[in-house]
Design a protein around this motif. Sequence first.
Motif: not given
Length: 863
Positions: A763-778
């Motif tokens: 995805g363009v917008v990333l998250h951790t799994c399974p927590e769903g915390e936001p991640l920075a996109s490249p």
Amino acid sequence: MLPADDQSGGRRLARIASFATVVVLAVLCAVLGLADGTGLFAPENWLDAGFLPGNATSPAWATVVFLPLLIGGSAVAVHRVVRAAAPGAKARWVLGAVWASLVLVAVLAKLAYSVLLLAVAGPAGLHIFPTAGALLGECGLTGAKYAVFGPLVAGVSAAAYRIGVWRLRRRADESGEPDEGRESGESAAEAPGADINEIAGFAWLPAGAAVALHAGTGMFAWAAGPIPGGLGVATLISGVATVLAGIGLWRRVVSPGLTHAGTGVTLWSLATTLTAAGALGFVPLWLIDAGLNGFGGALFPVASALTRVAEGVAAGVCAGVVCVPWVAEMAWRRRREPSAERGGLARAVRWAPPVAIAAVLALAAGTLAPGPATEVASVAAPTQTAGGDRDELLPLTVLRREGQDPVIGDSTGRQVLLRGVNVNQLIDYGQPDPAKPTVWPLKDSDYAQMARYGFDVQRLALSWSALEPKRGEFDEGYLERVRTAVRQAAAHGIHTVLDMHQDTYSKYVSAAPGTRCRANASPEFGNDGAPEWATRTDGAKACGFLGRDLAPNVQQAFTNLYDDTDGIGTEFARAWGRLARTFADEPAVAGYDLLNEPGPGNAPGVTSSILLGRLYQQAITSIRAAESKVPGGFHHLVFFEPSILWSGLGFDTTPPAGFSDDPLLVFSPHLYSESITMDQGLGVTLTSIEQGYTTAERTARAYGAPLWSGEWGWFGEPDDFHARFDRFLERQNSDMLGSAIWVWKKACGDPQNDPAATTSGGGVVLHTCPEGEPLASPAFEITALSQAYPRSAPGRLNSLKSSLTERDLRLAGSGTGTLDVWVPGPARPEAEGGGLTGIRLERQPGGWRLTAHTSGRYTLRVA
């Protein structure tokens, strides 16, 4: 001839060659059927079909119709042809006779099988000329497969024949009887079955070439490079080459071997020679295309060569349809007319070439002439001034200008580059893990963030299962969710393409617990798409082959949709009418994407081309009827896709050109070359990113439609991702196109996500799994996706360059109106150019919007 006491020797040799053909061909079909579940190279896509059809749409019809015709027909043809030759005939003659017979029999068997499939589907909605052209192209492609694999069969048959000859001669030597058989090298004039006048029939090959080229343009235009002079020059080149190849084959190869041929065998040999001449005669076109346009890189020359051979086979068969009966009549007259009257026959022979040329010219004038070009397609849309409010989303249409490819534009006549992202947050997915949600909630904040990238379009994926969970009953709550998404996107300056999405046909195709699959297959899990009442699998196995989309039950479900079994296709079209009625007067809706990555069905080529085109036309008719009934409604764009094999291979056969005459069609393949295509799993590249664009552009040109890639992205491991990502976007800029990347937000419970993954990758917008915390996109991805580009440009763009790493945009165009440009970054841009007045810059979240008035030719540079 054989010794007098062994007249059965010739028949014995024919039986040997025929038996070898049957055995090797049966083994070849079985091996290819197991190895290739796509049906691209295999004889038919009959994996796990069983031996007997249980219903009208069963793939087992290929087993009981196509396979017996192929194998049995080849056996009879080989027996008759080899029986007509002297025992001393060269083994290479037998090899050629078996090979050519196999190719022609494959075409005829495919034709018979295809006619059966179309009879089951019914003639309703099938246009005769596009359907006939598609049938011709598909049968030619089948012939091309056996032109490739046929030498394996013919080689064994020829070897078995030669061993038989050796054994007969040894017996004759032991018995002391003379071998009276003449050598096959005697002149053709002395052979009773080989009249040299019959080569006049090859003059019909140019007409066959013209028909085959036209049919090929409608079926696999991606393989046909732009030959200077168009189809007329291509017809001349292929016509001359096929005639020369035909005459050479007949005189030097075929005719010398027909020592005992009667009229029937001679005519069959003539037909097979025509077919072989076509296959050989189209090779020069392939070489010329390569010299002028490049082979396409990677392994693409293999695919393009196969389709050129397919066109050649079709050309030979078309010529045979006219030539063989014509020659048969010549032979009949020769036997019955006195010699004094044969001057008329000779004149008829001399008239054959000009008659054939006249047929070619008539065909070119009647069917290949281009249609009229207009600047803006006529649609019942609200008229707009050339200036327009910059924040107002205008109705979109197709702009046409003579000598140029059509493009997507707005109602003021500006070219529009739809660049954005797919949104899957309204999809009704199957849920593999009850603890993980399959989608993220769709909120206004999503669209605010998309606007920071400068996106001007979302491809909003919808599910038929959520729209019409019960037959005839539409979920108003779901429709309201769609309306909300369209309104929220529009508030941020983003158009919406409504996409009827599916993956694996529906979420109701999952394999039952304990399902056992054969090698190279695994139990299927249903993703999304059709409602349960529209999922008709007829008991086919739920075992995916080389991926989720080629399971037999999935293809059976698609076949029933295409065949309109129990009215499923009609109801699908009705669902589109309901959507179109809802958004008939909505300019924020760019258009309708009819069906995401449709499956190839049980008989790729027929199901995935002819019948898919019919389904599309059903939906288009329903959409236009619905739009016309709404006050203020107008016609929107209609995006149509080829089958999923295009996404998996980088090319495929497509709905026949002419399946619809709607002026607002947009060809929308998914350009996943060097990404998720099947070749990458094998460690090779069949179609490069650049060739993927070329194939798509050639096909769109054949349809007379703009090109827009509805999906792209996911280029694998980080080391390769960056370079391939940039190459895709650089080609998009140079060709002045738009697209939508897959996907905005991918949830951890998405059935396409790896259950063990620690991030929602892809995805363009990333998250951790399974927590769903936001991640920075490249960082490089953010910069590249938010690059500067013209959202809309008056008239036509002539050139476009935009840096993927820094703010540097250069464009040129021609037209009068308001230029609207997205520019990323916090610092105020510096803009300069020619032919521009009233340049205005306005700060936006994530960047700037630049507008200016143009009059005539204009240029712009932004840094």
